[in-house]
Design a protein around this motif. Structure first.
Motif, PDB file in Angstrom:
ATOM      1  N   UNK A  48       0.823  -1.221   0.000  1.00 52.85           N
ATOM      2  CA  UNK A  48       0.000   0.000   0.000  1.00 52.85           C
ATOM      3  C   UNK A  48       0.848   1.258   0.000  1.00 52.85           C
ATOM      4  N   UNK A  49       1.984   1.230   0.684  1.00 54.62           N
ATOM      5  CA  UNK A  49       2.968   2.315   0.704  1.00 54.62           C
ATOM      6  C   UNK A  49       2.331   3.672   0.988  1.00 54.62           C
ATOM      7  N   UNK A  50       1.610   3.746   2.089  1.00 50.90           N
ATOM      8  CA  UNK A  50       0.979   5.002   2.476  1.00 50.90           C
ATOM      9  C   UNK A  50       0.974   5.145   3.981  1.00 50.90           C
ATOM     10  N   UNK A  74      -0.356   8.123  -2.372  1.00 49.81           N
ATOM     11  CA  UNK A  74       0.008   6.719  -2.515  1.00 49.81           C
ATOM     12  C   UNK A  74      -0.279   6.259  -3.953  1.00 49.81           C
ATOM     13  N   UNK A  75       0.236   5.097  -4.300  1.00 53.61           N
ATOM     14  CA  UNK A  75       0.137   4.625  -5.689  1.00 53.61           C
ATOM     15  C   UNK A  75      -1.302   4.371  -6.110  1.00 53.61           C
ATOM     16  N   UNK A  76      -2.129   3.820  -5.216  1.00 55.82           N
ATOM     17  CA  UNK A  76      -3.526   3.553  -5.562  1.00 55.82           C
ATOM     18  C   UNK A  76      -4.259   4.845  -5.884  1.00 55.82           C
ATOM     19  N   UNK A  98       4.933  18.109  -9.353  1.00 61.47           N
ATOM     20  CA  UNK A  98       5.409  16.739  -9.281  1.00 61.47           C
ATOM     21  C   UNK A  98       4.529  15.984  -8.292  1.00 61.47           C
ATOM     22  N   UNK A  99       3.731  15.037  -8.801  1.00 60.42           N
ATOM     23  CA  UNK A  99       2.856  14.245  -7.942  1.00 60.42           C
ATOM     24  C   UNK A  99       3.583  12.943  -7.636  1.00 60.42           C
ATOM     25  N   UNK A 100       4.054  12.795  -6.404  1.00 57.14           N
ATOM     26  CA  UNK A 100       4.825  11.622  -6.037  1.00 57.14           C
ATOM     27  C   UNK A 100       3.904  10.534  -5.513  1.00 57.14           C
ATOM     28  N   UNK A 101       4.358   9.287  -5.602  1.00 63.41           N
ATOM     29  CA  UNK A 101       3.650   8.153  -5.015  1.00 63.41           C
ATOM     30  C   UNK A 101       4.638   7.349  -4.186  1.00 63.41           C
ATOM     31  N   UNK A 102       4.140   6.729  -3.158  1.00 70.62           N
ATOM     32  CA  UNK A 102       4.886   5.830  -2.279  1.00 70.62           C
ATOM     33  C   UNK A 102       5.694   6.537  -1.196  1.00 70.62           C
TER      34      UNK A 102
END
Length: 404
Positions: free
Chosen positions: A111-113, A323-325, A345-349
């Protein structure tokens, strides 16, 4: 501690090294907390940030896999130190991915959040869980009425065994109110709830606070902002909002005995908290950082609407963290294109302070998060400009912080 025959077999090593080391961790914590026994948990949330765990953490997680370790209950993963889709990683970044992959091999959800609640991971009222990351505990305990302590490495042990010591927030009498905070200021929006959380955490210290005077239930985003700031500025894993949170139908019922004298939180107190959070003045902005905790799909949509027709200044590094989802949902809706087209810049994780690309020392950072503010000042000695999401976006477009 009283152990069942099955638990004792795990501790004795009869069921393999991963379960033995997990039981050693849990029984040590339980003994320190005078827990009478271990209780089952229904889920876990794990922190595997590579900047904190390093090579030792990588080696430990990979040995668990090699020795046959498998998670006995669902496990979600906290924000990590790198976007897992990045190419051209450093050795340290590759080690972070190895840690994530080790947890996946044991059954974890990547999930990385830092706020898995916005991904639909919601323990039910009364459930016992073992969640790491300080900001998850206030939401789980207070908003949902489930039960967790502020876990650390023991969350991995709980994931392996499905157990946790019966202590602290898992015990009814430890969930009672201990300090009364009467709120007379108008609180709305993630920035204001973030400031209120920071102040409540500081005032409460190691006591569970009961907030009285909040008439309208906070939104999920407001709860998340409050809980993140509350956790990082205080030491407890729970708060109550009288008449709103599930274990506090009113002020009287949440205390053992008569309520104590109230500490007033008025507009002056919120203004003072703002002054403690923000040490910057009007002028140029180097970084805009929104999404600590990670931005929800609603927050991304709102940011895109505010930026439509605008463009970030070339002098500003503009981040929104999620998060990635949520990133994938926003991409499907065209929100990511709108944001990146405007220079964001929209980052994920990961996020700006839980990453290998740290905030440059002395940067002037605009943010709507008291948690981000404290981290950035601590990690990078950043100068903080604090305001609403709209204030931060305006600064990202103009390159200037207009407020005093």
């Amino acid at each position: 501690m009283k152990l069942t025959p099955d638990q004792q077999a795990m501790l004795d090593g009869d069921k393999g090294w991963p379960l033995q080391i997990a039981m050693k961790m849990l029984t040590a914590v339980g003994a320190a907390a005078d827990a009478p026994d271990l209780i089952p948990v229904t889920s876990t949330h794990l922190v595997i940030d590579g900047t904190a765990l390093g090579e030792a953490g990588r080696d430990f997680l990979e040995r668990l896999v090699d020795e046959g370790g498998r998670f006995a209950v669902p496990a979600s993963i906290n924000a990590i130190a790198v976007d897992r889709t990045k190419t051209g990683m450093t050795d340290a970044e590759r080690d972070q991915i190895r840690m994530l992959e080790a947890c996946e091999k044991m059954g974890a959800l990547p999930s990385c959040s830092c706020n898995p609640f916005i991904q639909g991971l919601l323990p039910a009222f009364g459930e016992h869980v073992a969640w790491s990351e300080s900001a998850t505990a206030p939401f789980v305990n207070s908003v949902l009425g489930a039960r967790t302590n502020r876990e650390g490495a023991t969350a991995v042990a709980s994931a392996l065994t499905g157990l946790t010591p019966r202590c602290d927030m898992h015990v009814d009498e430890n969930r009672r109110g201990e300090i009364l905070l009467r709120v007379s200021a108008d609180i709305s929006g993630v920035d204001r709830f973030s400031l209120l959380g920071a102040l409540a955490g500081r005032l409460a210290g190691d006591r569970i606070p009961v907030l009285d005077g909040i008439a309208t239930p906070p939104s999920v985003d407001e709860y998340v902002a409050f809980g993140a700031a509350f956790a990082i500025h205080g030491a407890v894993a729970m708060f109550h909002i009288a008449g709103i949170t599930p274990e506090a139908p009113d002020v009287d019922s949440v205390f053992d005995g008569p309520p104590p004298d109230a500490t007033l939180i008025d507009e002056d107190a919120i203004a003072a908290e703002h002054a403690r959070t923000a040490n910057g003045r009007a002028g140029p902005v180097d970084i805009v950082s929104i999404g600590c905790p990670h931005a929800s799909i609603g927050q991304l949509r709102d940011a895109a609407a505010m930026l439509e027709g605008g463009e970030a200044s070339r002098d500003v590094t503009f981040y929104i963290h999620t998060n990635r989802l949520t990133w994938d949902m926003a991409e499907a809706e065209g929100v990511i294109d709108t944001l990146t087209g405007a220079g964001v810049s929209v980052t994920a994780d990961n996020c700006a302070v839980v990453s290998y690309d740290r905030v440059p020392a002395g940067s002037r950072m605009a943010t709507n998060s008291a948690k981000m503010a404290l981290f950035a000042r601590s990690v990078s000695d950043a100068e903080i400009l604090f305001g609403t999401t709209a204030d931060c976006i305006a600064a990202g477009i103009s390159g200037q912080w207009r407020k005093a």
